[in-house]
Design an enzyme around this catalytic site. Structure first.
Site: not given
Ligand code: NAD
Length: 479
Positions: A173, A383, A248, A226, A282
């Site tokens: 997804k 963040e 991650e 995420g 990130c």
């Molecule tokens: P998010 O956690 O809101 O969403 C990430 C993904 O998870 C999306 O596809 C979302 O639909 C899904 N998701 C949300 N709730 C869920 C649930 N209950 N169960 C399963 N899936 C669920 O994050 P975002 O706003 O899309 O991305 C930003 C975040 O990602 C920031 O905190 C950033 O630091 C982090 N990030 C980390 C890395 C890394 O490699 N460490 C890389 C890129 C982004």
């Protein structure tokens, strides 16, 4: 343009016919609909993956490798189409999508297509006991991959490429905020000859579609990138089912600048490490610590450079800062700028929304530099994930080390110094998974990638990813 789920090699509407709007961040307009898939769609995707697994897991490494490399070539051949789609969906400058995002997605497939042919397992002779141990690395089965919106195809493929290379079948997804390039990928998978059901791409919101993937009892591993709170939630849901997890998560990375660095190189790279992709990476160095003796000079030079950055429509080739990904994200980042003011932070530049002629409803924000008095303020601890950095001076190596480590996150750190002993001392003691010295975000796909503390669990990249996507089984034979 409406998006559909890609299941068992073909495109489908969501079974319960639920849809969400897909926005173009550059003008704030809805330009299509995305499925908000539910459990029944995940079941359908799972069944397709399960049916494909027996054959795919037995497909030779050469054949898997050939198909992954073909996907990579087709992505390159369709570069412009993917670049335009990514920029429109995410708001990132087209130049960035062209130089980084889509080429990297192609590299991910090529890299893991090659890596799987080099992935060796171990064997140990039990000397004096007439026995030999060898370890099988077996695919897990059906695995789930969930990715965020900031580097949409780049991070999506960073998971699915090693997962399928290792012989798994996947229910994946992408973020509901940026589904477009993952949608387009389906056609390329068919063209490359990936067997039906090996990779299934399902779209929708986190708490419906994502949750259904994590809750599925037979999806045995979840690779998630995420936010930290989403990662914690996923861990809780997955724990009773003993799923393998790779998380991650967020970061609040220090960028530590010593007076003995190569100043011009540092300045140029720090502009990039602060504001690339509107600061929505990130790995961005969102907390800049500068040795006191060069602090005032740095402050002046840095602010001057930032003021020259062009905030503009993502499709213009000279745009440095495009649109933020969504209205709600823009509001979140603006809230942090207000928090900074309440905390007596000094806005050195930026801080305001930008209205671009003809695109007044787009989500644009000036790159913002905030001088903080203490490293403990909220904008230095939480963040923000937008075009906002803090700066403050430090006096000693020990002081800056304390401040760098005094956050809940532990993803990456950047050091600027020509003192090798200091680089090695600090690299040892920084509480992060990745250190860059005298560079930033230089990536070699063979290296382990990931964070500690609230930045995650596990490592991606190279053989680490192939280890994650396989189960080790030891066989001991007495002869
Ligand atoms: P998010 O956690 O809101 O969403 C990430 C993904 O998870 C999306 O596809 C979302 O639909 C899904 N998701 C949300 N709730 C869920 C649930 N209950 N169960 C399963 N899936 C669920 O994050 P975002 O706003 O899309 O991305 C930003 C975040 O990602 C920031 O905190 C950033 O630091 C982090 N990030 C980390 C890395 C890394 O490699 N460490 C890389 C890129 C982004």
């Amino acid at each position: 343009m409406n998006i559909q789920n890609y299941i068992n090699g073909s495109y489908h509407n969501p079974i319960q016919n639920n849809w969400i709007d897909n926005y173009n961040p550059s003008n704030g307009e809805v330009y299509g609909q995305t499925p908000n898939s539910t459990k029944v769609d995940i079941d359908k995707a799972y069944n397709a993956a399960k049916s494909a697994f027996r054959q795919w897991s037995q497909t030779t490494l050469e054949e898997r490798s050939r198909i992954l490399i073909k996907i990579s070539e087709l992505l390159e051949a369709n570069l412009d189409r993917f670049v335009e789609a990514e920029s429109k969906d995410n708001g990132k400058p087209i130049s960035l999508a062209k130089s980084v995002d889509i080429p990297r997605a192609a590299s991910n497939f090529r890299f893991f297509g090659n890596a799987i042919t080099q992935f060796a397992s171990e064997s140990h002779e039990s000397v004096g006991q007439n026995a030999i141990n060898y370890t099988l690395r077996q695919p897990i089965g059906v695995v789930g991959c969930i990715s965020p919106w900031n580097l949409p195809l780049y991070l999506f493929t960073w998971k699915i490429a090693p997962a399928i290379a290792a012989g798994n079948c996947v229910v994946a997804k992408p973020s509901e905020v940026t589904p477009m390039t993952a949608y387009l990928l389906g056609k390329i998978l068919n063209e490359a000859g990936l067997p039906k059901g090996v990779l299934n791409i399902v779209h929708g919101l986190g708490n419906t579609t994502g949750q259904a993937i994590v809750e599925h009892p037979d999806i045995k591993a979840i690779s998630f990138t995420g936010g930290t709170s989403t990662g914690a939630h996923i861990a809780k849901v997955a724990a009773p089912m003993f799923k393998k997890l790779s998380l991650e998560l967020g970061g609040k990375n220090p960028n530590i600048i010593f007076a003995d660095c190569d100043y011009d190189d540092m300045l140029e790279t720090t502009v990039r490490s602060s504001f690339a992709n509107q600061g929505q990476i990130c790995l961005c160095g969102s907390r800049i610590f500068v040795e006191a003796s060069i602090y005032e000079k740095f402050k002046t030079d840095f602010v001057e450079k930032i003021k020259q950055l062009k905030v503009g429509h993502p499709s213009e080739s000279d745009t440095n800062i495009g649109a933020l990904v969504s209205k709600s994200h823009l509001e979140k980042v603006k809230d942090y700028i207000n928090i900074a003011k309440e905390e007596n932070g000094v806005i050195l530049c930026g801080g305001n929304e930008v209205k671009i002629k003809g695109f007044e409803n787009g989500y644009y924000l000036e790159p913002t530099v905030i001088e903080v008095k203490t490293d403990e303020c909220r904008i230095n601890q939480e963040e923000i994930f937008g075009p906002v950095v803090t700066i403050m001076p430090f006096n000693t190596e020990d002081d800056v080390l304390q401040m760098a480590n005094k956050v809940k996150y532990g993803l990456s750190a950047t050091l600027w110094t020509n003192n090798l002993k200091r680089t090695m001392r600090l690299s040892n003691q920084l509480q992060v998974g990745i250190v860059w010295a005298n560079t930033w975000m230089m990536r070699d796909l063979r290296t382990p990638f990931g964070g500690i503390k609230a930045s995650g669990v596990g490592r991606e990249g190279g053989f680490e990813a192939l280890r994650f996507f396989t189960e080790a089984k030891n066989v001991c034979i007495k002869y």
